[in-house]
Write an enzyme that holds these catalytic residues in place. Structure first.
Site, PDB file in Angstrom:
ATOM      1  N   ASN A  50     116.923 -17.794  28.678  1.00 33.36           N
ATOM      2  CA  ASN A  50     118.054 -18.535  29.232  1.00 33.36           C
ATOM      3  C   ASN A  50     119.261 -18.239  28.333  1.00 33.36           C
ATOM      4  O   ASN A  50     119.153 -17.440  27.391  1.00 33.36           O
ATOM      5  CB  ASN A  50     117.738 -20.037  29.382  1.00 33.36           C
ATOM      6  CG  ASN A  50     117.484 -20.725  28.051  1.00 33.36           C
ATOM      7  OD1 ASN A  50     117.921 -20.251  26.992  1.00 33.36           O
ATOM      8  ND2 ASN A  50     116.776 -21.831  28.088  1.00 33.36           N
TER       9      ASN A  50
ATOM     10  N   THR B   6     111.991 -29.716  33.570  1.00 38.02           N
ATOM     11  CA  THR B   6     110.834 -29.196  32.823  1.00 38.02           C
ATOM     12  C   THR B   6     110.025 -28.223  33.677  1.00 38.02           C
ATOM     13  O   THR B   6     109.624 -28.553  34.787  1.00 38.02           O
ATOM     14  CB  THR B   6     109.913 -30.351  32.366  1.00 38.02           C
ATOM     15  OG1 THR B   6     110.704 -31.362  31.774  1.00 38.02           O
ATOM     16  CG2 THR B   6     108.854 -29.853  31.383  1.00 38.02           C
TER      17      THR B   6
ATOM     18  N   ASP C  16     109.657 -21.735  33.723  1.00 34.42           N
ATOM     19  CA  ASP C  16     108.290 -21.207  33.850  1.00 34.42           C
ATOM     20  C   ASP C  16     107.986 -20.840  35.299  1.00 34.42           C
ATOM     21  O   ASP C  16     107.363 -19.809  35.576  1.00 34.42           O
ATOM     22  CB  ASP C  16     107.272 -22.239  33.356  1.00 34.42           C
ATOM     23  CG  ASP C  16     107.477 -22.551  31.880  1.00 34.42           C
ATOM     24  OD1 ASP C  16     107.935 -21.653  31.145  1.00 34.42           O
ATOM     25  OD2 ASP C  16     107.193 -23.689  31.469  1.00 34.42           O
TER      26      ASP C  16
ATOM     27  N   ASN D 253     114.461 -17.966  42.069  1.00 36.32           N
ATOM     28  CA  ASN D 253     115.458 -19.047  42.013  1.00 36.32           C
ATOM     29  C   ASN D 253     115.067 -20.176  42.949  1.00 36.32           C
ATOM     30  O   ASN D 253     115.225 -21.350  42.639  1.00 36.32           O
ATOM     31  CB  ASN D 253     116.825 -18.522  42.482  1.00 36.32           C
ATOM     32  CG  ASN D 253     117.702 -18.126  41.317  1.00 36.32           C
ATOM     33  OD1 ASN D 253     117.363 -18.378  40.166  1.00 36.32           O
ATOM     34  ND2 ASN D 253     118.834 -17.504  41.617  1.00 36.32           N
TER      35      ASN D 253
HETATM   36  O1  RIB Z   1     108.672 -24.986  29.660  1.00 40.31           O
HETATM   37  C1  RIB Z   1     108.183 -26.291  29.745  1.00 40.31           C
HETATM   38  C2  RIB Z   1     107.004 -26.455  28.836  1.00 40.31           C
HETATM   39  O2  RIB Z   1     107.444 -26.327  27.506  1.00 40.31           O
HETATM   40  C3  RIB Z   1     106.336 -27.796  28.902  1.00 40.31           C
HETATM   41  O3  RIB Z   1     105.326 -27.860  29.878  1.00 40.31           O
HETATM   42  C4  RIB Z   1     105.820 -28.006  27.488  1.00 40.31           C
HETATM   43  O4  RIB Z   1     104.442 -27.960  27.393  1.00 40.31           O
HETATM   44  C5  RIB Z   1     106.479 -26.904  26.659  1.00 40.31           C
HETATM   45  O5  RIB Z   1     105.612 -25.905  26.328  1.00 40.31           O
END
Ligand code: RIB
Length: 291
Positions: free
Chosen positions: A182, A236, A240, A264
């Site tokens: 990022n 969060t 990922d 995206n």
């Molecule tokens: O990218 C988010 C993650 O970062 C969370 O799930 C946490 O476990 C950290 O690793």
């Protein structure tokens, strides 16, 4: 379409608040929940929810949390039989505060430190079989370097999500296929401006920037792929889900620009609910939206 994630898995402890506490301050939170996380496991689940064939290489402690997060990945059809249980260290955990449309995360790596070169060497047959390998930086850096070297020699594509960010060797950056920082991570990893970095690594550095979309250099110019405008509940795991989706979409044969657009969209779904993996969309949910 075989994806191998070499990475971290943890249990996330979420506290939801109206705002972040100041240093030394005690605050009341609004809500609390626990769910499986860790950047590696999140990326594996993101790809698996879209329908990819995913194998996870990682370690947990010999404890109930380790059992639960392994079962969770297996419930998402991820191959978990190579996960090693490590005695005497706890499974990784993350304490997460969600407020102000953002989060703060503190990680205790625990068994994720046991994802060593030696562990990967025992599982080289799994790596050898991969079409795409995804890694992050919540496991020892030597392991990330070893896997990158191995994949480079074998011609296996690698997506490196450099989080949490540290400065990386030039050789490592040269050898990975894609690197997905990022904005903040880009500064730390490359110690240079976004323009210089993107220009230097066309079609390789893919910089995510939250609501501002994704920037990369397509060989001719720097382009911005805009993000979807949605109601943000919890960011969060959004990065990922982007990485897992990118691997899925590229392996499905899409061009990089299309794969970024798709990823995206996946990330925009992930921010609309609390939790990382729990908020990630399945392929049919995305398809239903398109109809
Ligand atoms: O990218 C988010 C993650 O970062 C969370 O799930 C946490 O476990 C950290 O690793």
């Amino acid at each position: 379409m075989k994806i191998v994630v070499v990475g971290s898995c943890s249990q996330d402890y979420f506290t939801i608040g109206d705002r972040f506490p100041k240093k030394g301050e005690t605050l009341f939170g609004k809500d609390f929940s626990m769910s499986p996380g860790g950047k590696g496991s999140n990326q594996a689940v993101a790809a698996a929810k879209l329908g990819a064939d995913v194998t996870f290489l990682g370690c947990v402690g010999n404890d109930d949390i380790g059992e639960a997060i392994t079962k969770n990945m297996s419930d998402h059809s991820i191959k978990t039989n190579y996960i090693e249980k490590i005695d005497g260290v706890p499974t990784g955990i993350a304490t997460i505060i969600v407020a102000e449309e953002d989060n703060i995360i503190v990680i205790v790596k625990g068994a994720n430190n046991a994802v060593t070169v030696n562990y990967v060497q025992k599982n080289l047959n799994v790596l050898e079989d991969a079409d795409m390998v995804i890694m992050q930086l919540e496991i020892p850096l030597e392991t990330v370097e070893f896997v990158t070297d191995y994949c480079y020699e074998k011609g296996i594509s690698v997506i490196l999500n450099p989080a949490p960010a540290i400065e990386l060797k030039q050789e490592l950056i040269e050898k990975v296929t894609y690197i997905t920082p990022n904005e903040t991570e880009l500064e730390i990893v490359f110690n240079d401006t976004m323009e210089n970095v993107l220009q230097k690594y066309p079609n390789k550095v893919i910089m995510t920037n939250g609501s501002l979309g994704v920037n990369y250099h397509n060989g001719k110019e720097i382009v911005n792929v805009p993000s979807y405008k949605v109601n943000v509940v919890d960011t969060t795991g959004a990065g990922d889900s982007f990485n897992g989706a990118l691997a899925y979409s590229l392996l499905a044969g899409n061009k990089l620009s299309e794969a970024i657009r798709f990823s995206n969209k996946v990330a925009s779904k992930t921010v609309q609910d609390v939790g990382a993996q729990t908020a990630m969309p399945k392929l049919d949910e995305l398809e239903q939206e398109d109809e």
